[in-house]
Design a protein around this motif. Structure first.
Motif, PDB file in Angstrom:
ATOM      1  N   ALA A  14      -6.185   6.966  -1.646  1.00 26.55           N
ATOM      2  CA  ALA A  14      -5.253   8.100  -1.610  1.00 26.55           C
ATOM      3  C   ALA A  14      -5.970   9.388  -1.960  1.00 26.55           C
ATOM      4  N   ARG A  15      -6.813   9.332  -2.969  1.00 23.82           N
ATOM      5  CA  ARG A  15      -7.558  10.524  -3.376  1.00 23.82           C
ATOM      6  C   ARG A  15      -8.504  10.997  -2.276  1.00 23.82           C
ATOM      7  N   HIS A  45      -6.395  12.176   1.079  1.00 20.37           N
ATOM      8  CA  HIS A  45      -5.283  13.125   0.953  1.00 20.37           C
ATOM      9  C   HIS A  45      -5.466  14.336   1.875  1.00 20.37           C
ATOM     10  N   ALA A  99      -1.915   8.290   0.992  1.00 21.68           N
ATOM     11  CA  ALA A  99      -2.671   9.526   0.776  1.00 21.68           C
ATOM     12  C   ALA A  99      -1.780  10.739   0.601  1.00 21.68           C
ATOM     13  N   ASN A 100      -0.580  10.660   1.080  1.00 17.35           N
ATOM     14  CA  ASN A 100       0.287  11.834   1.007  1.00 17.35           C
ATOM     15  C   ASN A 100       1.433  11.672   0.026  1.00 17.35           C
ATOM     16  N   GLN A 101       1.349  10.654  -0.827  1.00 20.20           N
ATOM     17  CA  GLN A 101       2.288  10.490  -1.937  1.00 20.20           C
ATOM     18  C   GLN A 101       1.565  10.959  -3.192  1.00 20.20           C
ATOM     19  N   THR A 102       2.066  11.972  -3.828  1.00 20.52           N
ATOM     20  CA  THR A 102       1.389  12.512  -5.000  1.00 20.52           C
ATOM     21  C   THR A 102       1.336  11.524  -6.154  1.00 20.52           C
ATOM     22  N   ILE A 108      -2.098  10.062  -6.426  1.00 19.92           N
ATOM     23  CA  ILE A 108      -3.227  10.961  -6.628  1.00 19.92           C
ATOM     24  C   ILE A 108      -3.233  11.402  -8.086  1.00 19.92           C
TER      25      ILE A 108
END
Length: 116
Positions: A72-73, A76, A99-102, A105
């Motif tokens: 994810a990091r 992103h 990758a686009n779920q905070t 991250i």
């Protein structure tokens, strides 16, 4: 919003730096392949959907969560390129969601080991 694109590693190399190849041969590849024997016990060949579901389930597991956070990091905000047809199930869709779920991250990590 980042998207999934269809192409090879060679295609991805010609695209802008905001695109990353996640197919076979990359560190983000799905280790579960369509056509491999299904772990469901029926010994049938795994479908694309089963391979993607198994990849997603693995990333939710105790070891997989660490990889999910690292993926994810690293991914992103990037477009992801895979060889799967756009109308077929693909692990890149799972990676895009991660990758686009905070929520994912939040840690600093490296696939090569902890960041010091």
């Amino acid at each position: 919003m980042p998207v999934r694109l269809c192409g090879s590693a060679r295609t991805a190399a010609r695209l802008p730096v905001t695109c990353v190849y996640v197919g076979r041969g990359s560190r983000y590849a799905n280790p579960f392949r369509t056509g491999d024997t299904s772990p469901s016990g029926c010994r049938a060949a795994m479908t694309a959907l089963e391979a993607v579901d198994l990849f997603e389930a693995t990333l939710r597991g105790p070891v997989g969560r660490r990889y999910a956070e690292c993926f994810a990091r690293a991914l992103h905000g990037l477009d992801l390129v895979c060889t799967c047809p756009l109308d077929a199930p693909c692990h890149a869709d799972v990676l895009l969601r991660l990758a686009n779920q905070t929520a994912f991250i939040r840690t600093t990590c490296s696939l090569e080991g902890p960041v010091r």
